[in-house]
Design a protein around this motif. Structure first.
Motif, PDB file in Angstrom:
ATOM      1  N   ARG A  15       0.858  -1.181   0.000  1.00  0.00           N
ATOM      2  CA  ARG A  15       0.000   0.000   0.000  1.00  0.00           C
ATOM      3  C   ARG A  15       0.900   1.238   0.000  1.00  0.00           C
ATOM      4  O   ARG A  15       2.079   1.145   0.333  1.00  0.00           O
ATOM      5  CB  ARG A  15      -0.897   0.024   1.241  1.00  0.00           C
ATOM      6  N   HIS A  16       0.340   2.377  -0.334  1.00  0.00           N
ATOM      7  CA  HIS A  16       1.102   3.607  -0.265  1.00  0.00           C
ATOM      8  C   HIS A  16       0.468   4.564   0.751  1.00  0.00           C
ATOM      9  O   HIS A  16      -0.630   4.306   1.255  1.00  0.00           O
ATOM     10  CB  HIS A  16       1.221   4.271  -1.646  1.00  0.00           C
ATOM     11  N   LEU A 201      -1.778  -7.519   4.754  1.00  0.00           N
ATOM     12  CA  LEU A 201      -3.032  -6.947   5.230  1.00  0.00           C
ATOM     13  C   LEU A 201      -4.163  -7.359   4.292  1.00  0.00           C
ATOM     14  O   LEU A 201      -3.997  -7.289   3.064  1.00  0.00           O
ATOM     15  CB  LEU A 201      -2.963  -5.415   5.273  1.00  0.00           C
ATOM     16  N   PRO A 202      -5.315  -7.758   4.812  1.00  0.00           N
ATOM     17  CA  PRO A 202      -6.467  -8.019   3.941  1.00  0.00           C
ATOM     18  C   PRO A 202      -6.831  -6.755   3.165  1.00  0.00           C
ATOM     19  O   PRO A 202      -6.806  -5.647   3.724  1.00  0.00           O
ATOM     20  CB  PRO A 202      -7.571  -8.417   4.922  1.00  0.00           C
ATOM     21  N   ALA A 203      -7.177  -6.914   1.908  1.00  0.00           N
ATOM     22  CA  ALA A 203      -7.443  -5.760   1.049  1.00  0.00           C
ATOM     23  C   ALA A 203      -8.563  -4.877   1.591  1.00  0.00           C
ATOM     24  O   ALA A 203      -8.536  -3.660   1.431  1.00  0.00           O
ATOM     25  CB  ALA A 203      -7.782  -6.240  -0.361  1.00  0.00           C
ATOM     26  N   LYS A 236      -5.061  -4.442  -5.365  1.00  0.00           N
ATOM     27  CA  LYS A 236      -3.792  -4.942  -5.885  1.00  0.00           C
ATOM     28  C   LYS A 236      -2.717  -5.063  -4.803  1.00  0.00           C
ATOM     29  O   LYS A 236      -1.758  -5.809  -4.964  1.00  0.00           O
ATOM     30  CB  LYS A 236      -3.301  -4.018  -7.000  1.00  0.00           C
ATOM     31  N   ALA A 237      -2.874  -4.302  -3.707  1.00  0.00           N
ATOM     32  CA  ALA A 237      -1.893  -4.334  -2.626  1.00  0.00           C
ATOM     33  C   ALA A 237      -2.240  -5.446  -1.646  1.00  0.00           C
ATOM     34  O   ALA A 237      -3.395  -5.610  -1.264  1.00  0.00           O
ATOM     35  CB  ALA A 237      -1.846  -2.993  -1.905  1.00  0.00           C
TER      36      ALA A 237
END
Length: 289
Positions: A15-16, A201-203, A236-237
């Motif tokens: 993630r960002h 981490l779960p999306a 996507k993360a």
């Protein structure tokens, strides 16, 4: 006791950082100075988390008055003490002394009146309080309280990173607190300069972290000391990768959103204005026993 993990879990795409939050200096209780990092403006975005306060001072004038008796209804709290001593008492008969490295988990549920008072007259008092929402079906459960002393908090080391698992689970290590529905993950990370930590981490979970020492880089963006970083949500993360630009301490938090209405009036968090009015009436008429 620290468990040594040979190999960290791999995150393929991190993630960002979506937003950096500086926090707002305020006071609460009988005048305790603190920084409010997560408030009502971020409750929907960071559902199920309702509030995050950070406090750190070596001046007794900033904390000595503490938090005398006050009520809560409709959520849970995690209080984590990085340094110092603080005593909890409540009208359900619970009492506990929170000391350096320890935490307490309180379920306000249908109603509790408690106090949190420093048990020191000088020196550093530092820590965090995180509010976690309860689902509508559980807002009126009986109040509860649990102390977890520092030696009881599971911890592990991996690739130069020390990890304390306050809630949830990380790299196969199960934390001190497990909660259904909201599934909170709360990690206290100590990263040496140049190290990295990967956390799947779960999306669908909302996530953020707070840098309380040092500087952290995530996906090319830096978060400095005393900044909270809201992490992006993306299918996507599969997690987050944190890189320490210097020796750093980080509180990493994630959880499953409830997607329910949030109505807050001071220390009460319910799903409707009518429920808030009932909470106020019940407290004023002594029905929080």
């Amino acid at each position: 006791m620290t468990t040594q993990i040979e190999q960290s879990q791999t995150v393929l795409q991190s993630r960002h950082i979506e937003r950096l939050v500086e926090g707002r200096a305020t006071s609460d209780g009988a005048g305790v100075r603190l920084t409010r990092l997560l408030g009502q403006d971020l409750q929907r975005r960071l559902d199920p988390f309702l509030m995050l306060d950070a406090f750190a001072s070596e001046s007794a004038d900033d904390y000595i008055a503490g938090f005398p008796d006050h009520p809560h209804r409709g959520f849970e709290t995690l209080t984590y003490l990085v340094a110092g001593r603080m005593r909890h008492r409540d009208n359900a008969g619970h009492e506990g002394l929170l000391e350096t490295g320890g935490m307490q988990w309180m379920t306000a549920g249908r109603g509790i009146v408690h106090s949190e008072m420093p048990e020191q007259k000088d020196g550093l008092l530092a820590g965090f309080q995180l509010w976690i929402n309860l689902p509508a079906a559980a807002k009126m459960i009986p109040a509860g309280y649990r102390d977890v002393q520092s030696p009881e908090i599971p911890q592990f080391a991996v690739a130069g990173v020390q990890v304390r698992v306050l809630a949830g689970g990380s790299h196969g290590v199960i934390g001190a607190i497990q909660r259904p529905t909201t599934e909170p993950l709360v990690l206290d990370l100590a990263l040496s300069a140049g190290t990295r930590f990967e956390q799947p981490l779960p999306a669908g979970h909302n996530a953020f972290f707070y840098v309380y020492a040092g500087e952290i880089e995530v996906a090319g963006r830096n978060a400095g000391m005393r900044r909270m970083a809201v992490l992006s949500n993306s299918d996507k993360a599969d997690g987050v990768v944190l890189r320490a630009r210097q020796d750093s301490r980080v509180l990493l938090v994630a959880g499953a959103p409830l997607g329910e209405p949030i109505v807050q009036h001071g220390p009460f968090v319910m799903n409707s204005r009518e429920q808030i009015e009932q909470a106020v009436s019940d407290y004023q008429n002594g029905r929080f026993a």
